[in-house]
Design a protein around this motif. Structure first.
Motif, PDB file in Angstrom:
ATOM      1  N   GLY A 178      38.174   8.102-118.134  1.00  0.00           N
ATOM      2  CA  GLY A 178      37.124   8.589-117.473  1.00  0.00           C
ATOM      3  C   GLY A 178      37.158   7.569-115.996  1.00  0.00           C
ATOM      4  O   GLY A 178      36.848   8.275-114.795  1.00  0.00           O
ATOM      5  N   LYS A 179      37.626   6.566-116.183  1.00  0.00           N
ATOM      6  CA  LYS A 179      37.582   5.679-114.774  1.00  0.00           C
ATOM      7  C   LYS A 179      38.475   6.235-113.811  1.00  0.00           C
ATOM      8  O   LYS A 179      38.188   6.300-112.753  1.00  0.00           O
ATOM      9  CB  LYS A 179      37.785   4.427-115.265  1.00  0.00           C
ATOM     10  CG  LYS A 179      37.530   3.092-114.060  1.00  0.00           C
ATOM     11  CD  LYS A 179      37.470   1.615-114.758  1.00  0.00           C
ATOM     12  CE  LYS A 179      38.996   1.621-114.538  1.00  0.00           C
ATOM     13  NZ  LYS A 179      39.125  -0.058-114.699  1.00  0.00           N
ATOM     14  N   LYS A 220      25.751  -1.866-117.871  1.00  0.00           N
ATOM     15  CA  LYS A 220      27.051  -2.715-117.170  1.00  0.00           C
ATOM     16  C   LYS A 220      27.306  -1.714-115.746  1.00  0.00           C
ATOM     17  O   LYS A 220      27.570  -2.135-114.927  1.00  0.00           O
ATOM     18  CB  LYS A 220      28.136  -2.601-118.020  1.00  0.00           C
ATOM     19  CG  LYS A 220      29.401  -3.143-117.542  1.00  0.00           C
ATOM     20  CD  LYS A 220      30.417  -3.630-118.661  1.00  0.00           C
ATOM     21  CE  LYS A 220      31.670  -4.370-117.963  1.00  0.00           C
ATOM     22  NZ  LYS A 220      32.277  -3.247-117.151  1.00  0.00           N
ATOM     23  N   ALA A 221      27.525  -0.277-116.384  1.00  0.00           N
ATOM     24  CA  ALA A 221      28.024   0.746-115.177  1.00  0.00           C
ATOM     25  C   ALA A 221      26.814   0.829-114.102  1.00  0.00           C
ATOM     26  O   ALA A 221      26.985   0.951-113.135  1.00  0.00           O
ATOM     27  CB  ALA A 221      28.135   1.952-115.942  1.00  0.00           C
ATOM     28  N   GLY A 250      33.445   6.822-116.640  1.00  0.00           N
ATOM     29  CA  GLY A 250      33.881   6.127-117.984  1.00  0.00           C
ATOM     30  C   GLY A 250      32.676   5.843-118.790  1.00  0.00           C
ATOM     31  O   GLY A 250      33.036   5.945-120.290  1.00  0.00           O
ATOM     32  N   CYS A 251      31.650   5.215-118.459  1.00  0.00           N
ATOM     33  CA  CYS A 251      30.497   5.200-119.094  1.00  0.00           C
ATOM     34  C   CYS A 251      29.905   6.279-120.064  1.00  0.00           C
ATOM     35  O   CYS A 251      29.606   6.021-121.149  1.00  0.00           O
ATOM     36  CB  CYS A 251      29.447   4.349-118.234  1.00  0.00           C
ATOM     37  SG  CYS A 251      27.721   4.719-118.692  1.00  0.00           S
ATOM     38  N   LEU A 253      30.397  15.028-119.871  1.00  0.00           N
ATOM     39  CA  LEU A 253      31.284  14.273-120.494  1.00  0.00           C
ATOM     40  C   LEU A 253      30.781  13.384-121.472  1.00  0.00           C
ATOM     41  O   LEU A 253      31.577  13.102-122.663  1.00  0.00           O
ATOM     42  CB  LEU A 253      31.653  13.044-119.418  1.00  0.00           C
ATOM     43  CG  LEU A 253      32.491  13.676-118.393  1.00  0.00           C
ATOM     44  CD1 LEU A 253      32.937  12.736-117.276  1.00  0.00           C
ATOM     45  CD2 LEU A 253      33.971  14.531-118.999  1.00  0.00           C
ATOM     46  N   VAL A 254      29.458  12.950-121.370  1.00  0.00           N
ATOM     47  CA  VAL A 254      28.638  12.311-122.729  1.00  0.00           C
ATOM     48  C   VAL A 254      29.024  13.201-123.994  1.00  0.00           C
ATOM     49  O   VAL A 254      29.593  12.879-125.216  1.00  0.00           O
ATOM     50  CB  VAL A 254      27.542  12.184-122.596  1.00  0.00           C
ATOM     51  CG1 VAL A 254      26.807  11.361-123.741  1.00  0.00           C
ATOM     52  CG2 VAL A 254      27.038  11.234-121.507  1.00  0.00           C
TER      53      VAL A 254
END
Ligand code: IPE
Ligand code: IPE
Ligand code: MG
Ligand code: MG
Ligand code: MG
Length: 324
Positions: free
Chosen positions: A198-199, A135-136, A174-175, A46-47
């Motif tokens: 993503g979330k 944060k994630a 999401g991250c 995904l990145v």
């Protein structure tokens, strides 16, 4: 645009190049072991997909991709201790193959290495990447603790469940997309939408994980089927089964959850029978679809040509049907 398969191969090749062949072997061998067991490599893919989507050379996102995969594998090593799981990816878990102290420390070092690898990213705004990542990472810890707290509670609502899986699983997807997008210098609105995409995929992904834990094929899933039932996890299946069952079935379910099972396999089979009786799988499938639709509404808003989004759309659809 590169396909999942191409990006997967690239990730796999780069992971093999990570060097954990160091001393003491009790610390480093479990790390190499865990990273060599495979898995879908979803988060690093995904990145790279996000970087590709916004026109960045994917080579520039490889470090961030590896960082999230090493972090994810760290969470799995510790998760398997917490969930008393003996098998992952079809092989003994680290705490079973070695022991718990080895698994704790190997996990700790993987977390540290993940940050190190992220810092190798060549970007003008590393601080932003670290803040997205941390944060994630902090939210995953929150979600994991809530997941453990819920093992002992019998009044968890669907809303509480959704909040818990958002933290333990969805935010990392999401991250991952956000890291790729940030490296590609996507604008703020696109960053927000790809994160939400993503979330929401992540929530559906964890619902599917819960479905597979009860209804999957052990060989494909690579985990013990019924592990969630054995540990009284408050999955959507269990929460909805309580809500849908008639009074006497509810009573049976309550007993199965509250009493210490003398025979775990009997407990799993009895709960599975109730799941089938109240058709809770259907419920889970419907909720998954709802989150998928929300995810797509965010993907639609991203300001790149629709044809470039096809690969993310296909990946999301495939994840909903995944068997492993
Ligand atoms: C397992 O993640 C943990 C969850 C968040 C459900 P994956 O299903 O992505 O595991 P691997 O990496 O493919 O083995
Ligand atoms: C795992 O959830 C979430 C994290 C590892 C952060 P699960 O406990 O359901 O994952 P599996 O089923 O063991 O892979
Ligand atoms: Mg868990
Ligand atoms: Mg687990
Ligand atoms: Mg699971």
């Amino acid at each position: 645009m590169k396909s999942y398969k191409e990006l997967y191969s690239l990730v796999e090749q780069k992971i093999q190049q990570l060097n954990f062949d160091k001393h003491p072997k009790e610390l480093f061998e479990p790390i190499s072991y865990m990273l060599s067991l495979g898995g879908k490599r979803l988060r690093p893919v995904l990145v790279l997909m996000a970087a590709d989507l916004f026109g960045e050379d994917i080579e520039n996102a490889v470090s961030a991709a590896l960082a999230v995969e090493v972090f994810h594998n760290f969470t799995l090593v510790h998760d398997d201790i917490m969930d008393r799981s003996d098998i992952r990816r079809g092989k003994p878990t680290v705490h079973k193959k070695w022991d718990q102290t080895v698994a704790i420390l190997a996990g700790d070092l993987m977390m540290i290495k993940a940050t190190d690898i992220l810092c190798e990213t060549k970007t003008s705004d590393l601080k932003n990447l670290i803040s997205i990542f941390n944060k994630a990472a902090a939210e995953v810890c929150e979600g994991q603790q809530i997941d453990m707290n819920y093992e002992k509670r019998n009044d968890v609502s669907v809303g509480e469940y959704l909040e818990m899986i958002t933290l333990k699983t969805a935010v990392l997807l999401g991250c991952s997309l956000n890291l790729g997008a940030a490296i590609a210098k996507a604008n703020a609105s696109d960053m927000k939408n790809i994160y939400e995409f993503g979330k929401n995929i992540g929530v559906a992904f964890q619902i599917q994980d819960d479905i597979l834990d009860s209804f999957g094929e052990g060989e494909k899933v690579g985990k013990k089927i019924g592990g969630d039932i054995a540990t009284n996890k408050k999955t959507l299946l269990l929460i909805r089964a309580f809500e849908l069952a008639d009074a006497s079935t509810k009573n049976d379910l309550q007993k199965l959850i509250e009493e210490d099972a003398k025979n775990v396999d009997e407990k799993i089979n009895a709960v599975l029978k109730i799941y089938e009786k109240v058709n809770v799988r259907k419920e889970a499938e419907l909720l998954k679809e709802k989150y998928l639709a929300t995810a797509f509404s965010h993907l639609d808003k991203i300001s790149v040509d629709d044809s470039r989004k096809e690969i993310l759309r296909n990946t999301a659809n495939e994840l909903m049907q995944r068997m492993s």
